[in-house]
Write a protein that holds these residues in place. Structure first.
Motif, PDB file in Angstrom:
ATOM      1  N   LEU A  18       0.728  -1.230   0.074  1.00  0.00           N
ATOM      2  CA  LEU A  18       0.048  -0.023   0.003  1.00  0.00           C
ATOM      3  C   LEU A  18       0.653   1.332  -0.038  1.00  0.00           C
ATOM      4  O   LEU A  18       1.999   1.306   0.634  1.00  0.00           O
ATOM      5  N   PRO A  19       0.506   2.273  -0.572  1.00  0.00           N
ATOM      6  CA  PRO A  19       1.293   3.810  -0.414  1.00  0.00           C
ATOM      7  C   PRO A  19       1.053   4.017   0.890  1.00  0.00           C
ATOM      8  O   PRO A  19       0.334   3.681   1.454  1.00  0.00           O
ATOM      9  N   PRO A  20       2.091   4.895   1.098  1.00  0.00           N
ATOM     10  CA  PRO A  20       2.230   5.239   2.569  1.00  0.00           C
ATOM     11  C   PRO A  20       1.011   5.948   3.182  1.00  0.00           C
ATOM     12  O   PRO A  20       0.273   6.739   2.254  1.00  0.00           O
ATOM     13  N   ALA A  21       0.402   5.868   4.206  1.00  0.00           N
ATOM     14  CA  ALA A  21      -0.596   6.672   4.883  1.00  0.00           C
ATOM     15  C   ALA A  21      -0.330   8.197   4.948  1.00  0.00           C
ATOM     16  O   ALA A  21       0.522   8.682   5.854  1.00  0.00           O
ATOM     17  N   SER A  22      -1.394   9.067   4.018  1.00  0.00           N
ATOM     18  CA  SER A  22      -1.088  10.265   4.070  1.00  0.00           C
ATOM     19  C   SER A  22      -2.211  11.154   4.369  1.00  0.00           C
ATOM     20  O   SER A  22      -2.087  12.287   4.565  1.00  0.00           O
ATOM     21  N   ARG A  23      -3.369  10.430   4.722  1.00  0.00           N
ATOM     22  CA  ARG A  23      -4.594  11.030   4.604  1.00  0.00           C
ATOM     23  C   ARG A  23      -5.448  10.287   5.805  1.00  0.00           C
ATOM     24  O   ARG A  23      -5.211   9.199   6.105  1.00  0.00           O
ATOM     25  N   ASP A  24      -6.363  11.105   6.412  1.00  0.00           N
ATOM     26  CA  ASP A  24      -7.045  10.539   7.491  1.00  0.00           C
ATOM     27  C   ASP A  24      -7.883   9.354   6.966  1.00  0.00           C
ATOM     28  O   ASP A  24      -8.074   8.271   7.491  1.00  0.00           O
ATOM     29  N   ILE A  25      -8.727   9.621   5.757  1.00  0.00           N
ATOM     30  CA  ILE A  25      -9.927   8.619   5.291  1.00  0.00           C
ATOM     31  C   ILE A  25      -9.790   8.632   3.818  1.00  0.00           C
ATOM     32  O   ILE A  25      -9.470   9.637   3.141  1.00  0.00           O
ATOM     33  N   SER A  26      -9.794   7.337   3.241  1.00  0.00           N
ATOM     34  CA  SER A  26     -10.069   7.015   2.061  1.00  0.00           C
ATOM     35  C   SER A  26     -11.346   6.665   1.830  1.00  0.00           C
ATOM     36  O   SER A  26     -11.993   5.532   2.430  1.00  0.00           O
ATOM     37  N   VAL A  27     -12.294   7.111   0.867  1.00  0.00           N
ATOM     38  CA  VAL A  27     -13.564   6.538   0.453  1.00  0.00           C
ATOM     39  C   VAL A  27     -13.375   5.791  -1.023  1.00  0.00           C
ATOM     40  O   VAL A  27     -12.873   6.294  -1.828  1.00  0.00           O
ATOM     41  N   VAL A  28     -13.936   4.454  -0.813  1.00  0.00           N
ATOM     42  CA  VAL A  28     -13.555   3.721  -2.117  1.00  0.00           C
ATOM     43  C   VAL A  28     -15.087   3.397  -2.632  1.00  0.00           C
ATOM     44  O   VAL A  28     -16.014   2.903  -1.840  1.00  0.00           O
ATOM     45  N   VAL A  29     -15.236   3.649  -4.153  1.00  0.00           N
ATOM     46  CA  VAL A  29     -16.285   3.634  -4.653  1.00  0.00           C
ATOM     47  C   VAL A  29     -16.230   2.693  -5.929  1.00  0.00           C
ATOM     48  O   VAL A  29     -15.498   2.894  -6.879  1.00  0.00           O
ATOM     49  N   PRO A  30     -16.560   1.520  -5.953  1.00  0.00           N
ATOM     50  CA  PRO A  30     -16.702   0.750  -7.322  1.00  0.00           C
ATOM     51  C   PRO A  30     -17.961   1.096  -8.160  1.00  0.00           C
ATOM     52  O   PRO A  30     -19.121   1.437  -7.545  1.00  0.00           O
ATOM     53  N   VAL A  31     -17.484   1.365  -9.358  1.00  0.00           N
ATOM     54  CA  VAL A  31     -18.550   2.016 -10.319  1.00  0.00           C
ATOM     55  C   VAL A  31     -18.637   1.074 -11.534  1.00  0.00           C
ATOM     56  O   VAL A  31     -17.716   0.980 -12.312  1.00  0.00           O
ATOM     57  N   PHE A  32     -19.889   0.650 -11.867  1.00  0.00           N
ATOM     58  CA  PHE A  32     -20.162  -0.114 -13.109  1.00  0.00           C
ATOM     59  C   PHE A  32     -21.269   0.382 -13.747  1.00  0.00           C
ATOM     60  O   PHE A  32     -22.418   0.182 -13.299  1.00  0.00           O
ATOM     61  N   ASN A  33     -21.400   1.265 -14.893  1.00  0.00           N
ATOM     62  CA  ASN A  33     -22.376   1.562 -15.413  1.00  0.00           C
ATOM     63  C   ASN A  33     -23.197   2.386 -14.627  1.00  0.00           C
ATOM     64  O   ASN A  33     -24.580   2.068 -14.642  1.00  0.00           O
ATOM     65  N   ARG A  54     -11.468  17.020   7.885  1.00  0.00           N
ATOM     66  CA  ARG A  54     -10.467  16.151   8.132  1.00  0.00           C
ATOM     67  C   ARG A  54      -9.797  15.739   6.591  1.00  0.00           C
ATOM     68  O   ARG A  54     -10.510  15.871   5.678  1.00  0.00           O
ATOM     69  N   SER A  55      -8.431  15.376   6.537  1.00  0.00           N
ATOM     70  CA  SER A  55      -7.929  15.061   5.002  1.00  0.00           C
ATOM     71  C   SER A  55      -8.657  13.839   4.611  1.00  0.00           C
ATOM     72  O   SER A  55      -8.727  12.872   5.431  1.00  0.00           O
ATOM     73  N   TYR A  56      -8.671  13.823   3.412  1.00  0.00           N
ATOM     74  CA  TYR A  56      -9.358  12.704   2.858  1.00  0.00           C
ATOM     75  C   TYR A  56      -9.003  12.565   1.491  1.00  0.00           C
ATOM     76  O   TYR A  56      -8.612  13.413   0.952  1.00  0.00           O
ATOM     77  N   GLU A  57      -9.588  11.214   0.707  1.00  0.00           N
ATOM     78  CA  GLU A  57      -9.337  11.325  -0.722  1.00  0.00           C
ATOM     79  C   GLU A  57     -10.728  10.154  -1.193  1.00  0.00           C
ATOM     80  O   GLU A  57     -11.152   9.522  -0.190  1.00  0.00           O
ATOM     81  N   VAL A  58     -11.144  10.335  -2.321  1.00  0.00           N
ATOM     82  CA  VAL A  58     -12.384   9.443  -2.645  1.00  0.00           C
ATOM     83  C   VAL A  58     -11.448   8.943  -3.907  1.00  0.00           C
ATOM     84  O   VAL A  58     -11.054   9.246  -4.968  1.00  0.00           O
ATOM     85  N   ILE A  59     -11.603   7.395  -3.621  1.00  0.00           N
ATOM     86  CA  ILE A  59     -10.970   6.801  -4.940  1.00  0.00           C
ATOM     87  C   ILE A  59     -12.039   5.963  -5.676  1.00  0.00           C
ATOM     88  O   ILE A  59     -13.043   4.993  -4.978  1.00  0.00           O
ATOM     89  N   PHE A  60     -12.668   6.382  -6.760  1.00  0.00           N
ATOM     90  CA  PHE A  60     -13.337   5.609  -7.909  1.00  0.00           C
ATOM     91  C   PHE A  60     -12.696   4.478  -8.457  1.00  0.00           C
ATOM     92  O   PHE A  60     -11.682   4.867  -9.270  1.00  0.00           O
ATOM     93  N   THR A  61     -13.399   3.438  -8.791  1.00  0.00           N
ATOM     94  CA  THR A  61     -12.740   2.412  -9.648  1.00  0.00           C
ATOM     95  C   THR A  61     -13.924   2.135 -10.801  1.00  0.00           C
ATOM     96  O   THR A  61     -14.951   1.904 -10.341  1.00  0.00           O
ATOM     97  N   ASN A  62     -13.464   2.435 -11.870  1.00  0.00           N
ATOM     98  CA  ASN A  62     -14.340   2.284 -12.968  1.00  0.00           C
ATOM     99  C   ASN A  62     -14.005   0.913 -13.533  1.00  0.00           C
ATOM    100  O   ASN A  62     -13.110   0.562 -14.078  1.00  0.00           O
ATOM    101  N   ASP A  63     -15.217   0.090 -13.123  1.00  0.00           N
ATOM    102  CA  ASP A  63     -15.037  -1.500 -13.182  1.00  0.00           C
ATOM    103  C   ASP A  63     -15.552  -1.654 -14.645  1.00  0.00           C
ATOM    104  O   ASP A  63     -16.340  -2.627 -15.050  1.00  0.00           O
ATOM    105  N   GLY A  64     -14.979  -1.325 -15.703  1.00  0.00           N
ATOM    106  CA  GLY A  64     -15.211  -1.732 -17.108  1.00  0.00           C
ATOM    107  C   GLY A  64     -16.565  -1.181 -17.483  1.00  0.00           C
ATOM    108  O   GLY A  64     -17.270  -1.693 -18.240  1.00  0.00           O
ATOM    109  N   SER A  65     -16.933  -0.089 -17.235  1.00  0.00           N
ATOM    110  CA  SER A  65     -18.146   0.628 -17.726  1.00  0.00           C
ATOM    111  C   SER A  65     -18.246   0.771 -19.101  1.00  0.00           C
ATOM    112  O   SER A  65     -17.335   1.061 -19.750  1.00  0.00           O
TER     113      SER A  65
END
Ligand code: UDP
Ligand code: MG
Length: 350
Positions: A18-33, A54-65
């Motif tokens: 995993l990359p080093p922890a640099s934020r408080d929160i990661s929000v993870v969202v799987p996206v398919f169509n 708080r520091s955060y990031e949102v990671i969207f994964t586009n699952d081959g939409s």
């Protein structure tokens, strides 16, 4: 009956990548169509997260939409390059692999998973964070008033019950994806490197202090469920085979019981042969019993096959997914992932 036992030593898995922890929160969202849901989701999600201070990031994964989801997600990176990152798969690998890929890239100390269809209200995230802040390492949401079809609600209830008796995984609502995990749990999930897996169950398995909290549930905002009956059955087989040997053990026990009963029947028939003489009645009863047992044997073979097939997939060790592009312009990314044209570097998953 014993399901697979829990980890004995905290460090029994290889270190996670995993990359080093640099934020408080990661929000993870799987996206398919999910093209119609993404804009309202982003609006509500970022409002909640910005409001936390708080520091955060949102990671969207586009699952081959196949729809406009990928382009919309790239637009989000343009709009909020400080917090939004996008992982773009080259085809559909399934919701759990989409989450897994985001886990492998996350920089948060706490990681939240949420669906893209607005069935999980983003406004409930602070409830989960209150529990992770209190030291719980896996916080599961369970849906108070589930807004799904009659069939889905009842099928889920049955599946939850079967899972509860066959695996050691204690979870109220396995289908709810609004959950929060500590980084150490996510590191272990990533390090376990499984292909056919069920993330909430894996997290529960690694968690030392799990907790559950009631969350609201809405009907799907737009579009339709990405799970048809077949995909749901596959997913539940992943869960059952990944976390329990009970289906195999049930067959062994049943086989033993049938053998014992047959032995008694043979002894009884032998006695009749001696004391009454030859008889040839009951042919169709015999067929009935035989067909039933043939059905049981085929089912048993199928169950063994479910395990063997997964063993095969695991030992082949093919990349679990492949990433077409990473869209990341956060400060941690530096110049490595900067892709103003939307064409990012190629990277294969582990
Ligand atoms: N999803 C995904 N890949 C898939 C199927 C679903 O990334 O192959 C995503 C989907 O976009 C949504 C979430 O997983 O964000 C849950 O899917 P869905 O709402 O269809 O499931 P349901 O709520 O009906 O269980
Ligand atoms: Mg949904």
């Amino acid at each position: 009956m014993a399901a697979v036992e829990g980890p004995d030593l905290p460090g029994h898995l290889p270190p996670a990548r995993l990359p080093p922890a640099s934020r408080d929160i990661s929000v993870v969202v799987p996206v398919f169509n999910e093209e119609e849901n993404l804009a309202p989701l982003k609006g509500r999600l970022l409002a909640v997260m910005d409001g936390l201070g708080r520091s955060y990031e949102v990671i969207f994964t586009n699952d081959g939409s196949a729809d406009a989801s990928a382009a919309i997600l790239r637009g989000f990176v343009d709009e909020r390059p400080d917090v939004v990152r996008v992982i773009d798969f080259d085809r559909n690998y399934g919701q759990h692999m989409a989450i897994m890929a985001a886990f492998e890239h996350c920089r948060g100390r706490t990681i939240v998973t949420i669906d893209a269809d607005l069935q999980n209200p983003p406004e409930e995230i602070p409830k989960l964070l209150a529990l992770t802040d209190a030291g719980h390492d896996a916080v599961g949401g369970y849906r108070a008033l589930r807004q799904d079809s009659f069939f889905r609600r009842h099928a889920s209830r049955a599946i939850n019950r079967i899972r509860a008796v066959t695996t050691n995984i204690a979870m109220r609502d396995q289908g709810c994806m609004l959950r929060a995990y500590s980084r150490s749990v996510v590191e272990r999930i990533v390090a376990s490197g499984e292909t056919s897996t069920f993330i909430p169950a894996l997290a529960q398995y690694f968690a030392a202090r799990p907790a559950e909290v009631e969350v609201a549930h809405a009907a799907r905002a737009a579009g339709e469920s990405k799970y048809n009956l077949y995909k749901l059955i596959r997913l539940n087989f992943d869960l059952m085979t990944g976390f329990s040997l009970v289906p195999l053990q049930v067959f062994t026990l049943f086989g033993m019981a049938v053998s014992g009963a047959s032995l008694l029947l043979v002894a009884y028939l032998a006695l009749r042969r001696i004391f009454i003489g030859p008889e040839a009645e009951g042919l169709f009863t015999l067929f009935g019993i035989l067909f039933f047992l043939v059905g049981v044997v085929i089912t048993g073979l199928g169950i063994v096959g479910e395990y063997v097939g997964r063993i095969y997939v695991e030992v082949r060790r093919r990349p679990r997914y492949s990433v077409r592009a990473l869209h990341d312009r956060t400060e941690e990314a530096g110049h490595r992932w900067t892709d103003p044209e939307g064409a990012g570097p190629e990277e294969a998953g582990p």
